[in-house]
Design an enzyme around this catalytic site. Structure first.
Site, mmCIF file in Angstrom:
data_model
loop_
_atom_site.group_PDB
_atom_site.id
_atom_site.type_symbol
_atom_site.label_atom_id
_atom_site.label_comp_id
_atom_site.label_asym_id
_atom_site.label_seq_id
_atom_site.Cartn_x
_atom_site.Cartn_y
_atom_site.Cartn_z
ATOM 1 N N LYS A 104 -12.267 -1.900 -6.260
ATOM 2 C CA LYS A 104 -12.991 -0.650 -6.471
ATOM 3 C C LYS A 104 -12.101 0.420 -7.083
ATOM 4 C CE LYS A 104 -12.141 1.827 -2.165
ATOM 5 N NZ LYS A 104 -11.630 3.017 -2.850
ATOM 6 N N LYS A 125 0.813 -1.214 0.000
ATOM 7 C CA LYS A 125 0.000 0.000 0.000
ATOM 8 C C LYS A 125 0.847 1.265 0.000
ATOM 9 C CE LYS A 125 -4.309 -1.760 1.944
ATOM 10 N NZ LYS A 125 -5.378 -1.542 2.946
ATOM 11 N N LYS A 147 -6.992 -8.948 -8.910
ATOM 12 C CA LYS A 147 -8.119 -9.048 -8.003
ATOM 13 C C LYS A 147 -9.162 -7.989 -8.326
ATOM 14 C CE LYS A 147 -9.043 -9.458 -3.027
ATOM 15 N NZ LYS A 147 -8.440 -9.371 -1.680
#
Length: 342
Positions: free
Chosen positions: A197, A111, A194
């Site tokens: 959003k 991240k 994957k």
């Protein structure tokens, strides 16, 4: 009864992966476990969130819980920030966890990326807050996806070290629950990624609020391949295709796996039913099962989010019940650590 704790981040655009990988499983667990389901808004702000959107997204996740079939009388549903025990226990766990443990957390590295020095301390300490979420309720089990297994291992390490440091068996060593073949739902545009959003293409995902027309259009445009659907003989003894074959046809197996999950059948049954057929025919059947399963949920979510008073009442009631469970645990921890309390 054994106790489940799990949560979903309120970051908007809940999609099919969230439903199949987490929320649908939450519903089924209610029969056999004491269930506590959280909207983890404190985790959400480890990266910047627009405050108004955070409120709306918190209500959206709660509406998804309710619409999918989680019973707020049987289970506890609340948002994390309403129960201060999470933050209080997280600080104690910050002092139990070792820096070396935290440095091994791969999700932070993913991240934070190349801008690690600009990442928030909260993002770095995310796993200790997750440990606090779980252990504030002495949860015996946590349903997790593959991407959270490392964090649960840290939770177990923290529980073991805390118990060892103070010579008291305060916390359980929580066990993971990993479900089914569709715990990892892939993008409709690229079967190697994957479903997310954050993907710039809206056609990469089916959201939980998509209507029938949107679902049909996204499935019609979903990437597949020109080969025919194989038979069940390609599956191994574990009921899964050979990894090399899956890598060769990622989009095909993604769609087949989604169908199996939505229809609640084994992949082998899907292959028997559609063996030798092309994906044009298969996509029609996938559309039908997707609309049948997701349509009522999307409609109910819209009804709940359009009139959020009931959602807010559920969260307030759930937070009060969660505090009743967590506060005795926190008092026990404070006594063990040596904190004076009024």
């Amino acid at each position: 009864m054994k106790r489940i704790f799990s949560g979903v981040q309120p970051t908007g655009n809940l999609h099919l992966g969230n439903y199949l990988g987490a929320i649908r499983n939450f519903v089924g667990l209610q029969a056999d476990y004491d269930c506590i389901y959280c909207v983890v808004d404190m985790h959400a702000i480890t990266v910047w969130q627009d405050p108004k959107e955070l409120v709306a997204n918190t209500r959206e996740v709660t509406a998804a819980y309710l619409a999918a079939g989680i019973d707020p009388k049987k289970s506890i549903i609340f948002n994390q920030s309403q129960v201060s025990a999470h933050a209080e226990l997280a600080w104690i766990f910050n002092c139990v966890a070792r820096l070396g443990w935290m440095n091994r957390m791969t999700q932070f590295k993913e991240k934070a990326g190349k801008h690690r020095e600009n990442a928030s301390v909260g993002l770095y300490a995310y796993p200790t807050l997750m440990a606090a979420d779980i252990l504030a309720y002495k949860a015996s089990h946590v349903p997790v996806g593959e991407d959270q297994k490392q964090h649960l291992e840290l939770t177990r390490d923290i529980a073991i070290k805390f118990n060892g440091d103070f010579g008291r068996e305060v916390f359980p060593v929580t066990e993971p629950l990993i479900f089914g073949s569709a715990t990892r739902v892939m993008s409709l545009r690229d079967g190697s990624k994957k479903m997310s959003k954050s993907d710039p293409s809206d056609y990469s995902r089916i959201t939980m609020t998509d209507d029938a027309d949107a679902v049909a259009k996204k499935i019609r445009k979903a990437t597949s391949d020109s080969e025919l659907i194989p038979g069940p003989e390609i599956l191994g003894d574990d009921g899964k295709p050979d990894e090399e074959l899956r890598r060769a046809r990622p989009e095909a197996f993604n769609l087949l796996t989604i169908y199996a999950a939505l229809a609640d059948v084994e992949l082998g049954e899907v292959l028997r039913d559609f063996e030798g057929k092309g994906f044009a025919d298969f996509k029609k059947a996938l559309t039908e099962v997707a609309v049948e399963n997701l349509g009522p949920i999307g409609s109910e979510m819209k009804r709940l989010t359009d009139a959020p008073d009931h959602v807010d009442d559920v969260l307030r009631d759930g937070a009060a019940r969660a505090r009743e469970v967590a506060e005795p645990v926190l008092r026990e921890v404070y006594d063990v650590v040596g904190f004076l309390r009024p």
